[in-house]
Scaffold this active site. Structure first.
Site, mmCIF file in Angstrom:
data_model
loop_
_atom_site.group_PDB
_atom_site.id
_atom_site.type_symbol
_atom_site.label_atom_id
_atom_site.label_comp_id
_atom_site.label_asym_id
_atom_site.label_seq_id
_atom_site.Cartn_x
_atom_site.Cartn_y
_atom_site.Cartn_z
ATOM 1 N N LYS A 111 -49.560 26.086 -4.395
ATOM 2 C CA LYS A 111 -50.135 24.954 -5.137
ATOM 3 C C LYS A 111 -51.427 25.334 -5.861
ATOM 4 O O LYS A 111 -51.716 24.802 -6.930
ATOM 5 C CB LYS A 111 -50.380 23.764 -4.202
ATOM 6 C CG LYS A 111 -49.076 23.116 -3.762
ATOM 7 C CD LYS A 111 -49.265 21.680 -3.340
ATOM 8 C CE LYS A 111 -47.909 21.031 -3.132
ATOM 9 N NZ LYS A 111 -47.960 19.676 -2.636
ATOM 10 N N LYS A 194 -37.804 25.023 -4.936
ATOM 11 C CA LYS A 194 -37.391 23.776 -4.288
ATOM 12 C C LYS A 194 -37.549 22.591 -5.251
ATOM 13 O O LYS A 194 -38.416 22.619 -6.143
ATOM 14 C CB LYS A 194 -38.154 23.544 -2.980
ATOM 15 C CG LYS A 194 -39.573 23.095 -3.127
ATOM 16 C CD LYS A 194 -40.130 22.521 -1.814
ATOM 17 C CE LYS A 194 -41.486 21.893 -2.112
ATOM 18 N NZ LYS A 194 -41.909 20.875 -1.206
ATOM 19 N N LYS A 197 -41.739 17.037 -6.608
ATOM 20 C CA LYS A 197 -42.249 15.925 -7.429
ATOM 21 C C LYS A 197 -43.044 16.433 -8.624
ATOM 22 O O LYS A 197 -43.110 15.786 -9.658
ATOM 23 C CB LYS A 197 -43.199 15.050 -6.597
ATOM 24 C CG LYS A 197 -42.607 14.488 -5.335
ATOM 25 C CD LYS A 197 -43.560 13.421 -4.810
ATOM 26 C CE LYS A 197 -43.395 13.178 -3.341
ATOM 27 N NZ LYS A 197 -44.242 14.033 -2.509
HETATM 28 N N1 AQP Z 1 -36.858 20.024 -1.894
HETATM 29 C C1 AQP Z 1 -36.930 19.507 -0.683
HETATM 30 N N2 AQP Z 1 -35.899 19.585 0.184
HETATM 31 C C2 AQP Z 1 -35.957 19.049 1.428
HETATM 32 N N3 AQP Z 1 -37.044 18.379 1.875
HETATM 33 C C3 AQP Z 1 -38.093 18.256 1.047
HETATM 34 N N4 AQP Z 1 -39.294 17.664 1.181
HETATM 35 C C4 AQP Z 1 -40.009 17.819 0.041
HETATM 36 N N5 AQP Z 1 -39.300 18.515 -0.853
HETATM 37 C C5 AQP Z 1 -38.102 18.803 -0.264
HETATM 38 C C6 AQP Z 1 -39.725 16.958 2.375
HETATM 39 O O1 AQP Z 1 -40.125 15.653 1.988
HETATM 40 C C7 AQP Z 1 -41.186 15.232 2.840
HETATM 41 C C8 AQP Z 1 -42.305 14.694 2.023
HETATM 42 O O2 AQP Z 1 -42.892 15.704 1.256
HETATM 43 P P1 AQP Z 1 -44.343 15.487 0.659
HETATM 44 O O3 AQP Z 1 -44.307 14.436 -0.339
HETATM 45 O O4 AQP Z 1 -45.291 15.208 1.721
HETATM 46 O O5 AQP Z 1 -44.784 16.848 0.075
HETATM 47 P P2 AQP Z 1 -44.052 18.049 -0.541
HETATM 48 O O6 AQP Z 1 -43.255 18.783 0.473
HETATM 49 O O7 AQP Z 1 -45.108 18.863 -1.181
HETATM 50 O O8 AQP Z 1 -43.098 17.347 -1.601
HETATM 51 P P3 AQP Z 1 -42.822 17.681 -3.068
HETATM 52 O O9 AQP Z 1 -41.825 16.720 -3.517
HETATM 53 O O10 AQP Z 1 -42.502 19.120 -3.238
HETATM 54 O O11 AQP Z 1 -44.154 17.339 -3.814
HETATM 55 P P4 AQP Z 1 -45.108 18.278 -4.671
HETATM 56 O O12 AQP Z 1 -44.339 18.627 -5.896
HETATM 57 O O13 AQP Z 1 -46.268 17.385 -4.944
HETATM 58 O O14 AQP Z 1 -45.444 19.464 -3.858
HETATM 59 C C9 AQP Z 1 -41.571 16.428 3.704
HETATM 60 O O15 AQP Z 1 -40.978 16.293 4.988
HETATM 61 C C10 AQP Z 1 -40.967 17.586 2.981
HETATM 62 O O16 AQP Z 1 -40.612 18.634 3.859
#
Ligand code: AQP
Length: 333
Positions: A111, A194, A197
């Site tokens: 990040k 992966k 968001k």
């Molecule tokens: N691609 C994914 N596959 C499976 N699980 C996922 N999670 C996130 N992406 C995937 C799971 O969703 C939960 C919430 O995630 P988060 O919002 O706390 O943060 P993150 O993992 O950083 O999610 P994003 O969507 O990837 O956001 P950004 O782009 O901001 O970094 C967690 O349980 C995570 O494992």
């Protein structure tokens, strides 16, 4: 009864990965655990958030929990910032965790990117706040996607070091609950990244509020290879995009990936993608509809969050008091 804690960041664009990796699993766990589900807005501000968007996205996460089937009477749904124990315990954990531990966290490296010097201190200390989120409730199990495994190992290290340093058994060693056929959903545009968001391409993810046309369009444009689907799972090993779509289908249909191949082996993507579209619309569509209904009724979502905050505060207060006493902070009487 064992206790579950998990959270999702209110950073917009909630997607299929968040659903299959985490939120969907929250629902079934309510039968066997006391569950606490949080919109982790303090984590969200480790990177810049527009305040109005943050407010809306916090309601959106709560609405997603409700629409997916989390029952606010049985489970606690709340916003992280409304329970100050998270921040207070995080400070204590800042003093327990070691710099070397945080330096190993791959999410920070990803990040922060190349411009590390300009990343917020909060982004670096994020895993300590996550440990506080979980341990403020002495939660024993945490349902997450695979990407959070390393942070949960750090939570265990913090619990262990705290217990050892102070000669107590205050904190349990949490267990991650990573299950289902899609614990790591990949981007529709690039099978090596992966689904996320923050990906600049909207075509990389299916979101909770996509309608049939958008889902169909995104899956039609999803990157694949020219070969038909194979008969055996091993034959997907070097085909990340194909493996991703098969995994998504399996998770949505409650099948194993091998069962999906048994049904579709030999099929071209021109056959498989429409079948996946129908399934995604069938499973995801009603959740999006319910979220739209909840968006029109923010008073209801706010009342769920308020009730949840009160119940969460009541659970965290004695844990924080115990920790402050152990550490040697004078308790105001
Ligand atoms: N691609 C994914 N596959 C499976 N699980 C996922 N999670 C996130 N992406 C995937 C799971 O969703 C939960 C919430 O995630 P988060 O919002 O706390 O943060 P993150 O993992 O950083 O999610 P994003 O969507 O990837 O956001 P950004 O782009 O901001 O970094 C967690 O349980 C995570 O494992």
């Amino acid at each position: 009864m064992s206790r579950i804690f998990s959270g999702v960041q209110p950073t917009g664009n909630l997607h299929l990965g968040n659903y299959l990796g985490a939120i969907r699993n929250f629902v079934g766990l309510q039968d066997n655990y006391e569950c606490i589900y949080c919109a982790v807005n303090m984590h969200a501000i480790t990177v810049w958030q527009d305040p109005e968007d943050l407010r809306n996205n916090t309601r959106e996460v709560a609405a997603a929990y409700l629409a997916a089937g989390v029952d606010p009477k049985r489970s606690i749904i709340f916003a992280q910032s409304s329970v100050s124990a998270h921040a207070e315990l995080a400070w204590i954990f800042n003093c327990v965790a070691r710099l070397g531990w945080l330096n190993r966290m791959t999410q920070f490296k990803e990040k922060a990117g190349k411009n590390r010097e300009n990343a917020s201190v909060g982004l670096y200390a994020y895993p300590n706040l996550m440990a506080a989120d979980i341990l403020a409730y002495k939660a024993t199990h945490v349902p997450v996607g695979e990407d959070q495994k390393q942070h949960l190992e750090l939570t265990r290290d913090i619990a262990q070091k705290f217990n050892k340093d102070y000669g107590t058994e205050t904190f349990p060693l949490v267990e991650p609950l990573i299950f289902g056929e899609a614990t790591r959903v990949m981007s529709l545009r690039d099978g090596s990244k992966k689904m996320s968001k923050s990906d600049p391409s909207d075509y990389s993810r299916i979101t909770f509020t996509d309608d049939r046309d958008s889902i169909a369009m995104k899956l039609r444009k999803a990157r694949t290879d020219p070969d038909p689907l194979p008969a055996k799972l091993e034959e997907l090993d070097n085909r990340p995009e194909a493996a991703n779509l098969v995994g998504i289908y399996a998770a949505l249909a409650d099948m194993t990936r091998q069962q999906v191949l048994d049904e579709f082996s030999g099929a071209a993507f021109s056959t498989f993608k429409p079948a996946l579209t129908d399934l995604a619309v069938e499973k995801f569509g009603p959740i999006g509809e319910e979220m739209k209904r909840l968006r029109a009724d923010p008073g209801h979502v706010d009342s769920v969050l308020k009730d949840g905050a009160e119940r969460a505060s009541a659970l965290a207060a004695p844990v924080l008091a115990e920790v402050k006493d152990i550490v040697g902070f004078l308790l105001a009487r």
